[in-house]
Design a protein around this motif. Structure first.
Motif, PDB file in Angstrom:
ATOM      1  N   LEU A 151     -15.020 106.734  35.037  1.00 17.51           N
ATOM      2  CA  LEU A 151     -16.365 106.480  35.256  1.00 17.51           C
ATOM      3  C   LEU A 151     -17.140 106.588  33.802  1.00 17.51           C
ATOM      4  N   THR A 152     -16.375 107.552  32.969  1.00 17.10           N
ATOM      5  CA  THR A 152     -16.580 107.657  31.627  1.00 17.10           C
ATOM      6  C   THR A 152     -16.845 106.190  30.960  1.00 17.10           C
ATOM      7  N   GLY A 153     -17.708 105.533  30.350  1.00 16.39           N
ATOM      8  CA  GLY A 153     -17.782 104.189  29.876  1.00 16.39           C
ATOM      9  C   GLY A 153     -17.916 102.978  30.847  1.00 16.39           C
ATOM     10  N   ASN A 205      -6.599  91.451  34.182  1.00 17.39           N
ATOM     11  CA  ASN A 205      -7.285  92.666  33.750  1.00 17.39           C
ATOM     12  C   ASN A 205      -8.784  92.689  34.308  1.00 17.39           C
ATOM     13  N   ILE A 206      -9.439  91.571  34.099  1.00 24.11           N
ATOM     14  CA  ILE A 206     -10.856  91.499  34.532  1.00 24.11           C
ATOM     15  C   ILE A 206     -10.982  91.178  36.062  1.00 24.11           C
ATOM     16  N   ASP A 207      -9.858  90.629  36.710  1.00 21.33           N
ATOM     17  CA  ASP A 207      -9.766  90.593  38.264  1.00 21.33           C
ATOM     18  C   ASP A 207      -9.844  91.828  38.895  1.00 21.33           C
ATOM     19  N   LEU A 208      -8.665  92.616  38.148  1.00 20.96           N
ATOM     20  CA  LEU A 208      -8.484  94.023  38.774  1.00 20.96           C
ATOM     21  C   LEU A 208      -9.764  94.807  38.466  1.00 20.96           C
ATOM     22  N   GLN A 209     -10.563  94.653  37.444  1.00 16.87           N
ATOM     23  CA  GLN A 209     -11.765  95.608  37.085  1.00 16.87           C
ATOM     24  C   GLN A 209     -12.688  95.398  38.020  1.00 16.87           C
ATOM     25  N   ARG A 210     -12.905  93.962  38.503  1.00 17.55           N
ATOM     26  CA  ARG A 210     -13.946  93.388  39.508  1.00 17.55           C
ATOM     27  C   ARG A 210     -13.556  93.998  40.680  1.00 17.55           C
ATOM     28  N   ARG A 211     -12.416  94.221  41.252  1.00 17.88           N
ATOM     29  CA  ARG A 211     -12.035  94.474  42.437  1.00 17.88           C
ATOM     30  C   ARG A 211     -12.148  96.375  42.667  1.00 17.88           C
ATOM     31  N   LEU A 212     -11.922  96.732  41.389  1.00 15.43           N
ATOM     32  CA  LEU A 212     -12.187  98.126  41.352  1.00 15.43           C
ATOM     33  C   LEU A 212     -13.622  98.502  41.418  1.00 15.43           C
ATOM     34  N   LYS A 213     -14.550  97.676  40.888  1.00 11.86           N
ATOM     35  CA  LYS A 213     -15.871  97.609  40.988  1.00 11.86           C
ATOM     36  C   LYS A 213     -16.434  97.674  42.415  1.00 11.86           C
ATOM     37  N   ALA A 214     -15.713  96.772  43.091  1.00 14.57           N
ATOM     38  CA  ALA A 214     -16.195  96.504  44.460  1.00 14.57           C
ATOM     39  C   ALA A 214     -15.709  97.623  45.516  1.00 14.57           C
ATOM     40  N   VAL A 215     -14.875  98.650  45.107  1.00 15.20           N
ATOM     41  CA  VAL A 215     -14.482  99.739  45.898  1.00 15.20           C
ATOM     42  C   VAL A 215     -15.634 100.718  45.906  1.00 15.20           C
ATOM     43  N   TYR A 243     -13.709  98.869  32.032  1.00 12.25           N
ATOM     44  CA  TYR A 243     -13.194 100.130  32.453  1.00 12.25           C
ATOM     45  C   TYR A 243     -11.977 100.694  31.862  1.00 12.25           C
ATOM     46  N   ASP A 244     -11.838 102.106  31.721  1.00 13.58           N
ATOM     47  CA  ASP A 244     -10.703 102.748  30.963  1.00 13.58           C
ATOM     48  C   ASP A 244      -9.617 102.491  32.188  1.00 13.58           C
ATOM     49  N   LEU A 245      -8.771 101.663  32.011  1.00  8.13           N
ATOM     50  CA  LEU A 245      -7.708 101.437  33.230  1.00  8.13           C
ATOM     51  C   LEU A 245      -6.701 102.267  32.407  1.00  8.13           C
ATOM     52  N   THR A 246      -6.266 102.135  31.220  1.00  8.14           N
ATOM     53  CA  THR A 246      -5.354 103.088  30.357  1.00  8.14           C
ATOM     54  C   THR A 246      -5.394 104.420  31.012  1.00  8.14           C
TER      55      THR A 246
END
Lengths: 494, 494
Positions: A207-209, A457-467, B201-204
Motif C-alpha cells: 500500500l505504501t507508494g 509485471n504491469i499485467d500482474l500489477q493491474r490484476r492486483l489492483k483489481a483485487v 506497486y512494490d512487488l519486491t
C-alpha cells in the motif's frame, strides 16, 4: 449547490450519488465552483480536465467509509487528496469524481516513546509530527522537500523520499502498519506495532507508494527514531563541471563515507539561483561550475567531515567546512533556493529520475545534451548519494505585464517538452534507472510505465489492483491508463 | 526409479508429470527414497506427511521455468526449498509435490562496490556472500542466526531477521529487486538497481516474506553496506530476574542508545546453557538470574558502551564491559550456546513471537506462568531491542540407550505442547504483538493466522495469492490452509 455546479450535466447515477453524499455527510460535501476548481491542481501545475462532482472534507474514518460506500454503489470514481502538494498529478480531481480530502483528519493519536512509534491520521503535516516528536527526543525520518506542507498520508501514498534517504531510508522503511478503507467501504488493518513481524504478505509495503489506487489510508503507525546527537557539519564544494562534482560524490560513497545529505547542483541550476538570491548571497559561486553540498551528523560528524573534505579536495573541489550553524545555513540556503528560484521564473516541469549511483555523471551528460539540442533549459539538482536527479524543464517565463506585477504563466506543458522528457526517461531506463525516484507515477508519467516494468509485471500489477478495487474507482488514471478496466471475479472452490 | 518410489500410487497426471520432468530435466530429477525422505524435514523437526513426487535440483533459471511449466500443465504442487534450515515447516516436501531445490543455484553474479549492491542466485549461503563482500569492504546486513547455513533465497522468502535488526533492519530493507519465475513458468522482474524508485506497486516487498507461495525467486539484487569501522564493545550484565533484565533493556532504548546487539536470556535458558557448557565456561552466571548481552559498534562504540553500562548498573545489573575480543567472545559464547544446548537435550519447538518493546516483561511473565502451570520447560531468549522472543518448548529428552550414545528423540510435537503454545500466541496478540517476528508462518503457525490478521485481511491475501498462483500449486499448505482453493478469473473489459 451553486449556479456554476456541473450537476446539470451529470448522468443519473452521479446525481444520485451527490444527493446521497449531501444527505449522509451534510456540510462535509461541497460543490462550490472555486473548491472544485482548486481540487483539479497539484504542485506539478497539471490541471485535470473537466470538473469533479464534489469535494468531501472527511473528518473521521466513518466519513471516508460513507463516501466510499456511496462511490461504489453508484460507480463514481474517487480521487483521494491530502495537502495537494504532489508533483505527478496523482491527486488532481478528475471529471465527475468525488475528491476525498483528508487534510482535516490531522490528529496525532499517539506518541509512544517506549516503543518508538507514533499513530497518526493521514492529514497530519510531516513537520507537525516532527514538532510534536521533538519534545520526546524523537524524529520521523522521511523528509521530502515538501515536509513543511505535505501530509504523512501523502508521504505514504507516494513512498516519499527526500534529502536524507541514502542514510535514513525512504518512507516505506518508517511505516509499521496502516488502517485503510477499501473501495467498498470496509476497513483493512495491515502490519503491526512491533519492530519485526512476518505474519502474511506485507500489505503495508504494497500500500505504501500505491498512490491512492488500492485504498484510502485513514491511520498509520509509523516508526520514529531518537533525535541525532552530536553536531552537524556542513561542507560546500565548487567543481569546474557537474561531471567533476558527480565523480567526487561517487568517491565519497566509494570511500564508505555516508553523509546524511549530499546534494549536487549543476551550472544551469546555479545560474537560476544566482539570479534569484542576488550577488551577495551567492558570492563565491562560480559561473559555469557545479556545487556539491554535504552534511555529516551524529557523534562522528567532525571526523567524517574531515575525511570527506580530503576526498573532495583530492577530486579537484574547492571545498570548505562549516560547523558554525550560521555559516552552514548560508551554504544550505543555496540548495533551498532552487525551487523558489524556478517557481519565480515561470512554469517548470519538475522531473525525478533515479539511476545507479555509478551512472549519475552519464545521466547529467545526457541531460546537458538534450538541453543543448532542444534549447530547453534544464537546471538539475541531484540527491547524489541516491543517484536521484531532479531535472527541471523550464517551460515558460513569467512576464511583467503591468504595475500589479507578473502575470501567471501558462501552466500547460507543451508536447516538445514532453518529447525532451521522453528522451531523458529512455536514457534513464537504458542506464539501469527508473522513471521516478520519489514523486510517483501519477498521471504525468503513466505513459512510460510499460517501458520500465515490462508486460508481465504491469499485467500482474493491474490484476492486483483489481483485487482491491474491482470496479476501478480508486484514482482511475493514476499509475495505469483507464482505457482497459479489469474486473476480477473470484470463486471459492473446494 | 527405485523400488520404494511412490509412483505406483500416483494419479495419472502425476505419472505424466514425472515422465516429463525426467525427459526435460534428466539427471536433475531424483526419486531416490532417501532424497525424498530428506526433503520432508526442515530444522523445525516437522516432517511433512506422505512422500514427495520428486526432487528437482535446479541449476538455472531455465530449469526452474521447465519445472513450473510441467507442474502447471499437470496441476502438481511445488514446494520450493533452499538449504532446508527453516523453522516453520514452509519448505517441507508435501505428499505428491515436486520439491524444487535451489541450493545448487549458488553463484554470486555480481558485486558492485560503486552502487553498493550484489546480484546473487537464490542458493548462495548468506555467509558466503559476506565472505566475498569483505574483500570490497562491504557487508550484507541481514544476519539470521542460521547465516552460516541458510541461503539468501530463503532469507528473502521468509524476510529473515536476526540479531542486528533493531539497528540495521530486516531482510526486506536489503532487497532492491527480484527475478521470479511465476507458477506458469513466465519470468517476472521486480524492483531495480537504484537506491530509490517508486514506479508501480512494490512487488519486491510483497514477494519478500511470501514463503514460496507467490513465485520462485531465481535472482536477487541486494543492497550491501560499508563494513563497520571502529571497535566493537561487548557488555554482559546479570540481573536478579528476567523482568529486571527486560526493564533494563527498555531503559537502554528509552535512553536513545541503539546497541547493535541486545540479547536477553531468561533463567531457564541459562540453566540449559550452564549444563551444556560446564561450570568453567559459565563461571559467574548465577542460578536463577537473567543475562543481558549488548554490543555497540561504529566509531562511537566506546562512548555508547559507557553510557549503556551506567544505565544497566543503575537498573540493578551486575554489568561488565569487554573491549578485548577474547574476553568479549566468552560473553558471546553464552548466547551462542543456546541452540546447541537445546538441540543436545532433545526435541524442541522453537517459537518466535514479537511484542511491542514496552510489553516484553509482561510477555516473559506469561511464558513463566504457562511453564509453571503446564510443567513444560520453556527456556527463552529475546532480541530485546526488537521485542522479539524465542521461547523454546522442551518436548522430549534425549535418552542414553547403549554404548553408541544417545537415541534420536521423537520429533513429534504433542498436542499439549501446541495447547501451551496456543495460549502464548493469544497472549502475544493481546499485547499488540505478532505470531512470528522472523521465522514465518509456514505450516506450523497457519492455524493462528486468522486470529492475527482478521477476516478482511486474510481474504484479501488469499485473493492476491490467486492472482499469482491461480491453481494454488505453490507451497500449498504454507501460510494458508489448503481446504479452500481460490480460483481467480480475469476478464478485461473496455
Amino acid at each position: 449547490m451553486t449556479a456554476s455546479s456541473p450537476a446539470d450535466t451529470h448522468p443519473a447515477s452521479a446525481d444520485q450519488a451527490l444527493r446521497r453524499l449531501h444527505a449522509e455527510l451534510g456540510a462535509a460535501v461541497t460543490v462550490d465552483a472555486a473548491a472544485l476548481a482548486a481540487a483539479r491542481f497539484d504542485k506539478s501545475g497539471w490541471q485535470a480536465p473537466g470538473v469533479p462532482l464534489a469535494v468531501v472534507t472527511a473528518r473521521s474514518v466513518a466519513d471516508v467509509q460513507v463516501a466510499l460506500r456511496i462511490a461504489t454503489e453508484f460507480r463514481v470514481p474517487v480521487v483521494t487528496r491530502g495537502a495537494g502538494t504532489g508533483l505527478a498529478g496523482g491527486a488532481c480531481g478528475t471529471d465527475g469524481s468525488i475528491v476525498l480530502g483528508l487534510a482535516a483528519m490531522d490528529r496525532i493519536l499517539e506518541i509512544n516513546p517506549d516503543d518508538e512509534l507514533a499513530v497518526v491520521e493521514p492529514g497530519v503535516i510531516n513537520q507537525h509530527l516532527n514538532d510534536a516528536l521533538a519534545a520526546h527526543g524523537l524524529w520521523f525520518a522521511p523528509d521530502p522537500a515538501s515536509k513543511a506542507i505535505s501530509t504523512i498520508g501523502g508521504n505514504i501514498a507516494t513512498n516519499a523520499g527526500g534529502l536524507l534517504c541514502a542514510k535514513y531510508g525512504v518512507t516505506r522503511e518508517a511505516v509499521l502498519g496502516l488502517t485503510v478503507v477499501l473501495a467498498d467501504g470496509s476497513l483493512l488493518r495491515t502490519g503491526r506495532r512491533t519492530v519485526k513481524g512476518v505474519t502474511g504478505y506485507d500489505l503495508t509495503a504494497l500500500l505504501t507508494g500505491s498512490e491512492g489506487t488500492l485504498g484510502v489510508i485513514v491511520e498509520a503507525v509509523v516508526k520514529v527514531r531518537p533525535i541525532m546527537t552530536g553536531q552537524t557539519v556542513t561542507i560546500g564544494a565548487i567543481f569546474p563541471s557537474v561531471a567533476a562534482g558527480a565523480a567526487a560524490s561517487a568517491l565519497i560513497t566509494a570511500g564508505r563515507l555516508r553523509p546524511a545529505v549530499m546534494e549536487l547542483l549543476d551550472p544551469v541550476a546555479l545560474g537560476f539561483i544566482r539570479r534569484y538570491l542576488g550577488a551577495e548571497a551567492t558570492a563565491g559561486l562560480p559561473t559555469g561550475g557545479a556545487f556539491l553540498l554535504l552534511q555529516t551528523d551524529r557523534p562522528a560528524a567532525l571526523t567524517e567531515a574531515e575525511q570527506a573534505l580530503a576526498v573532495l579536495r583530492a577530486a579537484g573541489g574547492d571545498a570548505r567546512m562549516e560547523s558554525d550553524p550560521l555559516a552552514a545555513d548560508r551554504l544550505l540556503a543555496i540548495r533551498r533556493a532552487m525551487h523558489p528560484a524556478l517557481a519565480a521564473h515561470g512554469t517548470v516541469l519538475i522531473e525525478d529520475i533515479c539511476v545507479p549511483r555509478s551512472r549519475m555523471a552519464e545521466m547529467f551528460d545526457v541531460i546537458a545534451e538534450i538541453s543543448a539540442r532542444t534549447g530547453i533549459a534544464i537546471p538539475t539538482v541531484a540527491h547524489a548519494g541516491d543517484g536521484n536527479l531532479h531535472p527541471n524543464f523550464i517551460v515558460s517565463h513569467r512576464v511583467e505585464t503591468d504595475a500589479d506585477g507578473a502575470a501567471e504563466p501558462d501552466p500547460t506543458i507543451p508536447e516538445e517538452v514532453w518529447a525532451a522528457a521522453d528522451e531523458m526517461f529512455r536514457a534513464a531506463l537504458r542506464l539501469g534507472g527508473t522513471l521516478t525516484g520519489e514523486h510517483g507515477v501519477g498521471v504525468l508519467k503513466r505513459r512510460w510505465l510499460r517501458d520500465e516494468l515490462g508486460e508481465t509485471n504491469i499485467d500482474l500489477q493491474r490484476r492486483l489492483k483489481a483485487v482491491f478495487d474491482p470496479h476501478g474507482l480508486l484514482n482511475p488514471g493514476t499509475m495505469f491508463d483507464v482505457i482497459e478496466r479489469i474486473i476480477a471475479t473470484h470463486t471459492i472452490t473446494p
